[in-house]
Design an enzyme around this catalytic site. Structure first.
Site, PDB file in Angstrom:
ATOM      1  CE  LYS A 121      -6.446  -8.079  -2.067  1.00  8.54           C
ATOM      2  NZ  LYS A 121      -6.118  -7.600  -0.733  1.00  8.54           N
ATOM      3  CE  LYS A 146     -12.920  -2.832   0.549  1.00  2.81           C
ATOM      4  NZ  LYS A 146     -13.814  -3.267   1.586  1.00  2.81           N
ATOM      5  CE  LYS A 189      -4.310  -1.747   1.902  1.00  5.02           C
ATOM      6  NZ  LYS A 189      -5.207  -1.824   3.039  1.00  5.02           N
TER       7      LYS A 189
HETATM    8  P1  TYM Z   1     -10.649  -5.965   3.887  1.00  2.36           P
HETATM    9  O1  TYM Z   1     -11.667  -4.955   4.221  1.00  2.36           O
HETATM   10  O2  TYM Z   1      -9.603  -5.643   2.876  1.00  2.36           O
HETATM   11  O3  TYM Z   1     -11.340  -7.304   3.428  1.00  2.36           O
HETATM   12  C1  TYM Z   1     -12.360  -7.912   4.214  1.00  2.36           C
HETATM   13  C2  TYM Z   1     -12.300  -9.418   4.123  1.00  2.36           C
HETATM   14  O4  TYM Z   1     -12.437  -9.829   2.754  1.00  2.36           O
HETATM   15  C3  TYM Z   1     -11.354 -10.678   2.405  1.00  2.36           C
HETATM   16  N1  TYM Z   1     -11.000 -10.422   1.001  1.00  2.36           N
HETATM   17  C4  TYM Z   1     -10.853 -11.386   0.096  1.00  2.36           C
HETATM   18  N2  TYM Z   1     -10.968 -12.725   0.185  1.00  2.36           N
HETATM   19  C5  TYM Z   1     -10.753 -13.422  -0.942  1.00  2.36           C
HETATM   20  N3  TYM Z   1     -10.427 -12.856  -2.144  1.00  2.36           N
HETATM   21  C6  TYM Z   1     -10.306 -11.525  -2.267  1.00  2.36           C
HETATM   22  N4  TYM Z   1     -10.012 -10.971  -3.433  1.00  2.36           N
HETATM   23  C7  TYM Z   1     -10.520 -10.722  -1.111  1.00  2.36           C
HETATM   24  N5  TYM Z   1     -10.496  -9.380  -0.879  1.00  2.36           N
HETATM   25  C8  TYM Z   1     -10.785  -9.218   0.424  1.00  2.36           C
HETATM   26  C9  TYM Z   1     -10.213 -10.261   3.335  1.00  2.36           C
HETATM   27  O5  TYM Z   1      -9.247 -11.284   3.461  1.00  2.36           O
HETATM   28  C10 TYM Z   1     -10.953  -9.987   4.608  1.00  2.36           C
HETATM   29  O6  TYM Z   1     -11.187 -11.176   5.321  1.00  2.36           O
HETATM   30  N6  TYM Z   1      -7.521  -5.738   7.792  1.00  2.36           N
HETATM   31  C11 TYM Z   1      -8.789  -6.247   7.329  1.00  2.36           C
HETATM   32  C12 TYM Z   1      -9.956  -5.789   8.153  1.00  2.36           C
HETATM   33  C13 TYM Z   1      -9.819  -6.064   9.614  1.00  2.36           C
HETATM   34  C14 TYM Z   1      -9.965  -7.320  10.260  1.00  2.36           C
HETATM   35  C15 TYM Z   1      -9.797  -7.055  11.643  1.00  2.36           C
HETATM   36  C16 TYM Z   1     -10.203  -8.611   9.800  1.00  2.36           C
HETATM   37  C17 TYM Z   1      -9.583  -5.136  10.580  1.00  2.36           C
HETATM   38  N7  TYM Z   1      -9.573  -5.722  11.798  1.00  2.36           N
HETATM   39  C18 TYM Z   1      -9.831  -8.081  12.574  1.00  2.36           C
HETATM   40  C19 TYM Z   1     -10.251  -9.638  10.747  1.00  2.36           C
HETATM   41  C20 TYM Z   1     -10.077  -9.371  12.106  1.00  2.36           C
HETATM   42  C21 TYM Z   1      -9.021  -5.744   5.907  1.00  2.36           C
HETATM   43  O7  TYM Z   1      -8.521  -4.735   5.488  1.00  2.36           O
HETATM   44  O8  TYM Z   1      -9.918  -6.488   5.215  1.00  2.36           O
END
Ligand code: TYM
Length: 339
Positions: free
Chosen positions: A202, A205, A119
């Site tokens: 990947k 969004k 990032k």
């Molecule tokens: P975020 O918001 O980027 O994504 C949310 C969840 O979606 C999954 N994900 C995917 N899985 C499969 N293929 C993809 N292309 C894909 N894109 C996103 C992510 O793996 C995630 O599970 N840091 C985290 C948010 C967070 C969090 C937490 C998660 C903050 N605190 C505590 C678990 C526990 C994030 O940015 O996810």
């Protein structure tokens, strides 16, 4: 150290940074829904404090995104009766514990986080301190609930390893068995959904190309068109998983089909092996529309009742704080803060 003395509890979160993709749905939300009916307490979160780490959002946009994400969770099957549903900023103990974890985590650990490197790119001097500290807040999100299990997509694996390291160091440094060593739950056919335009990236969004992803709010025609235009190769589909080796785009579409239809990759290939993409893509589009259209129409219905969404989140925050306030208090006691 075993974590058998901890209540089996699931925590996971998604950033309300605008839009929900098929990757979020298949990699995370689908599993959130199924875990509600297993032997866990479940807490699901719109991580709004994380959503401002990459860039500050327009306040109205953040507000909208948070409600839209809540609608997405509920429309996908997360029930406020079965799960605690919250936005992070309404439960202040997340940020309070994150400060403690900033003092536990080592600079070296944080510097190895590949998501930060991706990032920040060449711009590391200009990004916010929050972006660097982000994984410590994520560890706090999980450990303020003493969560034992965290369902996520594959891209969050390293952050969960860091969470375990932070819990172990805290326990070790203070000579306690206070924080559980959380288990990541990275399961299913689509733990890493790839871009429809480039099978090595990947689905995200934040990709500038809307054609690279399926958004949960896309209409039927858009979903069908994006799948029709998805990048593929000229060969027919194989009949066994080994035949997907080196064919990233084909593998991605098969994984998506498998996850949506709740079958294994081998079961899907037994059915569609030998087909050309011209035959397979309409089948995939039909399946995607069948599964996603009801969710997007339910999201639209819920978005017309923002007060109801706000009520659910306020209620979730009150329930959450019954868990988080005592854990923060105990953490402060262990550290030696006067109260
Ligand atoms: P975020 O918001 O980027 O994504 C949310 C969840 O979606 C999954 N994900 C995917 N899985 C499969 N293929 C993809 N292309 C894909 N894109 C996103 C992510 O793996 C995630 O599970 N840091 C985290 C948010 C967070 C969090 C937490 C998660 C903050 N605190 C505590 C678990 C526990 C994030 O940015 O996810």
């Amino acid at each position: 150290m075993s974590d058998t003395s901890f209540t089996p509890r699931v925590f996971s979160g998604i950033q309300p940074s605008g839009g929900l993709t098929l990757g979020n749905y298949l990699g995370a939300i689908k599993r959130f829904v199924s875990m509600q009916d297993e032997a866990y307490e479940t807490v699901y979160c719109m991580v709004d404090l994380h959503a401002i780490t990459a860039k500050l959002l327009d306040p109205k946009e953040l507000h909208y995104n948070t409600r839209e994400l809540a609608a997405g969770f509920i429309a996908s099957g997360i029930s406020p009766e079965k799960s605690i549903l919250i936005n992070q900023s309404q439960v202040p103990e997340h940020a309070q514990l994150a400060w403690i974890f900033n003092c536990i985590a080592r600079m070296g650990w944080m510097s190895r986080m590949t998501q930060f490197k991706d990032k920040a790119g060449k711009n590391a001097e200009k990004v916010s301190l929050g972006l660097f500290a982000y994984p410590a807040l994520m560890a706090a999100d999980i450990l303020i609930y003493h969560a034992t299990h965290v369902p996520v997509g594959d891209d969050q694996k390293q952050h969960l390893e860091l969470t375990r390291d932070i819990a172990s160091k805290f326990n070790h440094d203070y000579g306690v068995d206070f924080f559980p060593i959380t288990e990541p739950v990275i399961e299913g056919a689509a733990t890493r959904v790839m871009s429809l335009r480039d099978g090595s990236k990947k689905m995200s969004k934040s990709d500038p190309s809307d054609a690279s992803r399926i958004n949960m709010t896309d209409d039927v025609d858009t979903i069908a068109k994006k799948i029709r235009k998805a990048k593929t190769d000229p060969d027919a589909l194989p009949s066994e998983a080994a035949g997907l080796e080196g064919r990233v785009e084909a593998r991605n579409l098969i994984n998506i089909y498998a996850a949506l239809s709740e079958q294994s990759v081998d079961q899907v290939l037994a059915e569609v092996g030998g087909q050309q993409f011209g035959t397979f893509k309409p089948l995939l589009a039909e399946l995607a529309v069948e599964k996603l259209a009801p969710i997007s129409s339910e999201m639209a219905r819920l978005m017309a009742q923002p007060d109801e969404i706000d009520r659910i989140l306020a209620c979730g925050a009150a329930q959450a704080r019954e868990i988080t306030a005592p854990i923060l208090k105990k953490t402060y006691d262990i550290i030696g803060m006067v109260s």
